[in-house]
Structure formats: C-alpha cells, structure tokens
Scaffold this motif. Structure first.
Motif, short mmCIF file in Angstrom:
data_model
loop_
_atom_site.label_atom_id
_atom_site.label_comp_id
_atom_site.label_asym_id
_atom_site.label_seq_id
_atom_site.Cartn_x
_atom_site.Cartn_y
_atom_site.Cartn_z
N GLU A 143 0.56 -1.26 0.04
CA GLU A 143 -0.15 0.04 0.02
C GLU A 143 0.83 1.34 0.10
O GLU A 143 0.22 2.30 -0.17
N ILE A 144 2.14 1.22 0.23
CA ILE A 144 2.93 2.38 0.63
C ILE A 144 3.09 3.23 -0.73
O ILE A 144 2.87 4.38 -0.79
N PRO A 145 3.61 2.63 -1.70
CA PRO A 145 3.50 3.23 -2.82
C PRO A 145 2.36 4.19 -3.64
O PRO A 145 2.36 5.23 -3.89
N ARG A 146 1.04 3.44 -3.49
CA ARG A 146 0.06 4.21 -3.76
C ARG A 146 -0.01 5.40 -2.91
O ARG A 146 -0.43 6.64 -3.23
N GLN A 147 0.20 5.13 -1.47
CA GLN A 147 -0.16 6.27 -0.86
C GLN A 147 0.80 7.49 -0.87
O GLN A 147 0.56 8.68 -0.70
#
Length: 338
Positions: free
Chosen positions: A148-152
């Motif tokens: 989820e980190i890249p999207r956020q």
C-alpha cells in the motif's frame, strides 16, 4: 520576551507587510524560509490530532465491526481522510466565500501575481502543507502494508506538488478553488468506503461519488483553461522582481510555458478519468457477477425444493419400501378371509 518571539515564529505566519489601500493600511503576508519552521510546528500538531482521532473514534468503531487486517487498514485510512477532508472542505469554503473568490471569478487572475496573501489564506496553505507532510511519518506509525505504501506515496506527492506549486507560483486563489473541488469528491469517496465496510450491500454513496467526481473533474479542467489559458495572458506583463517577491510570475507570460502547463493538466485529468472509468467498469462487472450468482443459487434452491415436494407427493423410500407421508404403506391391505 525572547521566548515569546521564538514561540511566535513557530505558531504564527511570518513575513507580514502593511499594504496601503483606499481605506488605510492592510496587513498581508508573503512567503519565505521561515515558513518551514511554522510548518514543522503544525506537523507535530497534525500527528497529535491524528492519534486522537484514531484512539477515541476509529479504534472504538473497529472493535465493534471486527474487520479483517486488510479492511482494518483501509477503514483507518478512510476514517482519517474523512475527518481531514470534511474539516478542510468547510475551512476552504469559508475562505473562498469571505475573500470573494466565488462571487467574483475574475479575482482568480486579476492583479496577478498575488504575492501578498490575507492571513487566513496563508495560514490555510501552511496547515495543508503540514498535514500532507505529516502523512509521511504516519506511514511508519500506522504500520501500513508494503504493497500500500507506493499508492499512498503517490497520493501524498501529488497533493504536496499541487499545494506547494500554487503557493510558490502565486496561484493561491486558483489553488483554493481546485482544492475545494478535490476535497469534495474525496470526502464522498471515503464516506462511501466507510459505509461499505459496515454494510457491503449499501453502495448508494458510491453512485453519488461517481456523479460528484465527474462534475468536479469538468470544473477543474474548465478552471485551468479559463485562468491559465485565457485569464493570465490578459494581465499586464510582470518582470522578475525578487525584492517585491515576484519570482515566478514571469513564466506565465511565456506562451510556450502556458501551453505546456495546460497540456500536462489535460494529460493528468485524462489519466484520472481513465482510472475512474476502469474502476467503475470493474465495480459493475463484480456487481453483475454477484447478481447472476445469486440468481443461479436461487434457481438451484427452487429446483431442490420442487424435488422435495414431488417426493412428498409420491411417497418416499425407506429400507427399500415406498412409504407415504404419514409412514403407512401406499398399497392397500388385503383383507383376511374369515
């Protein structure tokens, strides 16, 4: 007294100047390096408020819903963003109404560059920058999953690019209207996610969000073309003037730069709409698949029920003997001869 001056540097916006007007003098502000100190202070305030919302609201709701780990993370993200978007939406609407940016659309480009800002406009931008910068350490504090980190990070970077760009390029009035439209669409989206976590069959808010999203995208693209394509070229030429704080406005006098900006905006909005259409198609496909599976299950259940009824009408077998419903044999008994 020395401590008070240092505290004001962290708490209050800096670089105030007295601008002469027809009614006297008006105190306004411009930007500088001291703004970084103020932003740092409000980053800590945002972290504290984030923790308060998480502990006293979201955690209590999570304990009642018993969500899985994936849904738990998404619920926390949407819950935090609903609180932030609602607060920013009300605040931004109040600013644009009191400053007259909605009632007088020409003010978005008149007297450009807008180097000097009212107190509430500058304070709003500082708080917005502080919130989105605080979201970076929150990725660690909230233990966000690696996938989820890249999207956020992309979301945070786009917000910071938009807000800082409007602040530094003296397009704060246009930036406020665009943030108002963006936060309106994002508020409905995250509210729809929260409602979906509590009731998976309730998707009415997603339909509302879809309408609001399309309308806000159209308004956003129209505003960009109106202000950058038609409004700014009519403003008198502004030369580079570092002493006055005019550092970037001369770029918009260059037609190549303006057209490049508009092209990037159109490409970005097109990519956003493509993702939106892809999301809606996937959502409708999942909905119709679910409906068809329910119909098949209902048809299978109906067929099974009819089979049971037929068996009950014609009798059923028990130990190889056909029995009636009351347990007696359907064959007539032979009368014994006297």
């Amino acid at each position: 007294q020395v401590t008070a001056k240092t505290a004001f540097l962290f708490i209050l916006p800096q670089y105030n100047v007295s601008v002469p007007t027809a009614d006297g003098e008006l105190v306004q502000y411009h930007y500088g390096l001291k703004d970084l100190v103020t932003i740092l202070f409000y980053i800590f305030i945002a972290i504290i408020l984030h923790a308060v919302v998480q502990e006293y609201a979201l955690d209590k709701i999570n304990r009642r819903l018993h969500l899985s780990k994936v849904k738990h993370s998404k619920f926390n993200e949407s819950g935090q963003l609903v609180a932030f978007h609602l607060t920013s939406l009300i605040w931004c609407l109040y600013v644009v109404v009191t400053e007259g940016y909605i009632s007088n659309p020409r003010s978005l480009w008149e007297n450009y560059p807008h180097v000097y800002l009212p107190y509430q406009v500058k304070f709003f931008y500082l708080c917005q920058l502080a919130y989105w910068l605080h979201a970076l350490p929150e990725l660690y504090f909230q233990k966000v999953r690696k996938e989820e980190i890249p999207r956020q990070l992309r979301c945070i970077a786009l917000y910071l690019l938009h807000i800082a760009g409007a602040y530094l390029l003296n397009l704060t009035r246009l930036g406020l209207i665009l943030l108002l439209l963006q936060y309106l669409a994002e508020f409905f989206f995250h509210m729809a996610r929260l409602v979906c976590f509590t009731d998976e069959n309730n998707e009415k808010l997603f339909n509302v969000w879809a309408v609001v999203f399309v309308v806000t995208r159209l308004f956003t693209l129209t505003l960009y073309i109106l202000v950058i394509g038609f409004g700014l070229p009519r403003v008198e030429s502004q030369a580079l003037d570092p002493e006055r704080g005019n550092l970037f406005s001369f770029l918009f006098n260059n037609i190549l730069f303006r057209m490049s900006v508009l092209l990037l905006v159109c490409l970005f909005q097109a990519s956003v709409m493509w993702r939106f259409i892809h999301f809606q198609l996937r959502r409708w496909r999942e909905y119709w698949n679910e409906q068809s599976s329910r119909k098949r299950a209902a048809a299978a259940a109906g067929t099974k029920q009819q089979t049971k009824l037929l068996k009950r009408d014609s009798g059923y077998h028990e130990n190889g003997v056909v029995k009636a419903e009351n347990g007696t044999s359907p064959r007539t008994k032979k009368l014994k001869s006297p």
